[in-house]
Scaffold this motif. Structure first.
Motif, mmCIF file in Angstrom:
data_model
loop_
_atom_site.group_PDB
_atom_site.id
_atom_site.type_symbol
_atom_site.label_atom_id
_atom_site.label_comp_id
_atom_site.label_asym_id
_atom_site.label_seq_id
_atom_site.Cartn_x
_atom_site.Cartn_y
_atom_site.Cartn_z
ATOM 1 N N ARG A 1 5.147 -11.979 -16.173
ATOM 2 C CA ARG A 1 6.423 -10.976 -14.535
ATOM 3 C C ARG A 1 5.513 -11.397 -13.625
ATOM 4 N N VAL B 1 14.081 -14.230 -19.566
ATOM 5 C CA VAL B 1 14.430 -13.080 -19.498
ATOM 6 C C VAL B 1 15.669 -12.251 -18.633
ATOM 7 N N ASP C 1 2.210 -12.240 -24.861
ATOM 8 C CA ASP C 1 3.100 -11.971 -24.551
ATOM 9 C C ASP C 1 4.919 -11.833 -23.864
ATOM 10 N N GLU C 2 4.486 -11.901 -22.707
ATOM 11 C CA GLU C 2 4.946 -11.997 -21.222
ATOM 12 C C GLU C 2 4.828 -12.116 -20.238
ATOM 13 N N ARG D 1 11.180 -12.886 -15.781
ATOM 14 C CA ARG D 1 10.538 -11.849 -16.527
ATOM 15 C C ARG D 1 10.576 -13.608 -17.815
ATOM 16 N N TYR D 2 9.668 -13.970 -18.350
ATOM 17 C CA TYR D 2 9.774 -14.467 -19.206
ATOM 18 C C TYR D 2 8.872 -14.424 -20.270
ATOM 19 N N ARG D 3 9.572 -14.638 -21.315
ATOM 20 C CA ARG D 3 9.030 -14.298 -22.907
ATOM 21 C C ARG D 3 8.218 -15.470 -22.954
ATOM 22 N N THR E 1 0.635 -8.388 -21.630
ATOM 23 C CA THR E 1 1.731 -8.935 -20.516
ATOM 24 C C THR E 1 1.288 -9.920 -19.379
ATOM 25 N N MET F 1 8.091 -21.361 -22.406
ATOM 26 C CA MET F 1 8.636 -19.922 -22.660
ATOM 27 C C MET F 1 10.423 -19.999 -22.615
ATOM 28 N N ILE G 1 9.593 -2.735 -23.021
ATOM 29 C CA ILE G 1 9.057 -3.663 -24.488
ATOM 30 C C ILE G 1 8.905 -2.869 -25.246
ATOM 31 N N TYR H 1 12.526 -3.842 -17.691
ATOM 32 C CA TYR H 1 11.553 -4.780 -18.388
ATOM 33 C C TYR H 1 10.292 -3.430 -19.520
#
Length: 250
Positions: free
Chosen positions: A201, A230, A198-199, A242-244, A34, A227, A25, A23
């Motif tokens: 979760r 990840v 940015d992300e 977990r998505y970006r 996030t 999205m 970054i 996780y």
């Protein structure tokens, strides 16, 4: 936890996952925001008015780990009250992790509130290792701001209501560049609308509840943000995604 995506090497499907590495970054020099949320399979972000009952032990461990990767925890005042928020107290293991990552002993809490319905006696201010922040607007009562200034750094961002983009800038100006937004749904929606997320979760709980509970976001409709996945982890029947965030979908 075990990997579901990306697919693990053959024979390693049940290998222990290094969650910190999975996780983390590593983007020095800029603020990274996030979101950490939980939802039932049919979209409810709460159970009996709280999100805490939706996760399992693995979700709690991941929640603590993601807090330990942050400089500051961004939360709305309503969520802080509903979930009984106090300051974060990392375990000795997570303190060591923070030290290795060059972070302070514990993350700061930043509470977003338009009406300043907080008091200096709240656990956010009495049960904490580091001085919290209160993010409010110029329209909030001046007397309440003055009272909270004794126990917190009061950040004024916005006129009639909190401007979340300005609030995030104010956090960055204080060196708080790793921001974990823990909701609630209205605050997360505002962060998304500013294009600062940015992300995401997301923990997906194996429950169906129907009803009219909030989703993980709530507010005016915005242009859809795309999205990309990840990774996907599983613990029992709970899924951890977990998505970006890739931006506005055209």
């Amino acid at each position: 936890m075990r990997w579901l995506h990306p697919l693990p090497a053959p024979g390693n499907a049940d290998d222990r996952v290094d969650l910190d590495a999975a996780y983390w970054i590593d983007e020095p020099g800029r603020q990274v925001v996030t979101g950490m949320m939980v939802s039932t399979a049919d979209g409810a972000a709460q159970l009996d008015g709280r999100s805490g009952g939706l996760g399992n032990a693995a979700d709690s461990a991941l929640f603590a780990l993601l807090r330990a990767q942050a400089d500051v925890l961004l939360v709305g005042a309503a969520t802080a009250r509903a979930e009984g928020y106090a300051g974060d107290h990392p375990s000795p293991e997570l303190r060591e992790l923070r030290a290795r990552r060059g972070l302070s002993r514990a993350p700061r809490m930043a509470v977003v509130t338009n009406r300043l319905e907080l008091t200096p006696a709240d656990p956010l201010f009495t049960d904490t290792e580091v001085r919290p922040l209160v993010v409010t607007s110029e329209a909030s009562p001046r007397a309440a701001r003055d009272a909270l200034a004794d126990v917190a750094d009061v950040v004024v961002a916005g006129t009639g209501r909190v401007d979340v983009g300005r609030a995030l800038d104010a956090l960055a100006d204080r060196g708080l560049r790793r921001v974990s937004c823990e909701g609630g749904p209205s605050l997360l929606a505002q962060v998304i609308a500013t294009d600062r997320l940015d992300e995401l979760r997301l923990t997906l709980a194996p429950l169906l509840t129907a009803g009219d509970a909030h989703r993980i976001t709530a507010g005016p409709v915005i242009a859809p943000r795309g999205m990309e996945l990840v990774h996907l982890l599983a613990d029992g029947d709970h899924l951890f995604l977990r998505y970006r965030v890739t931006g506005v979908r055209r």
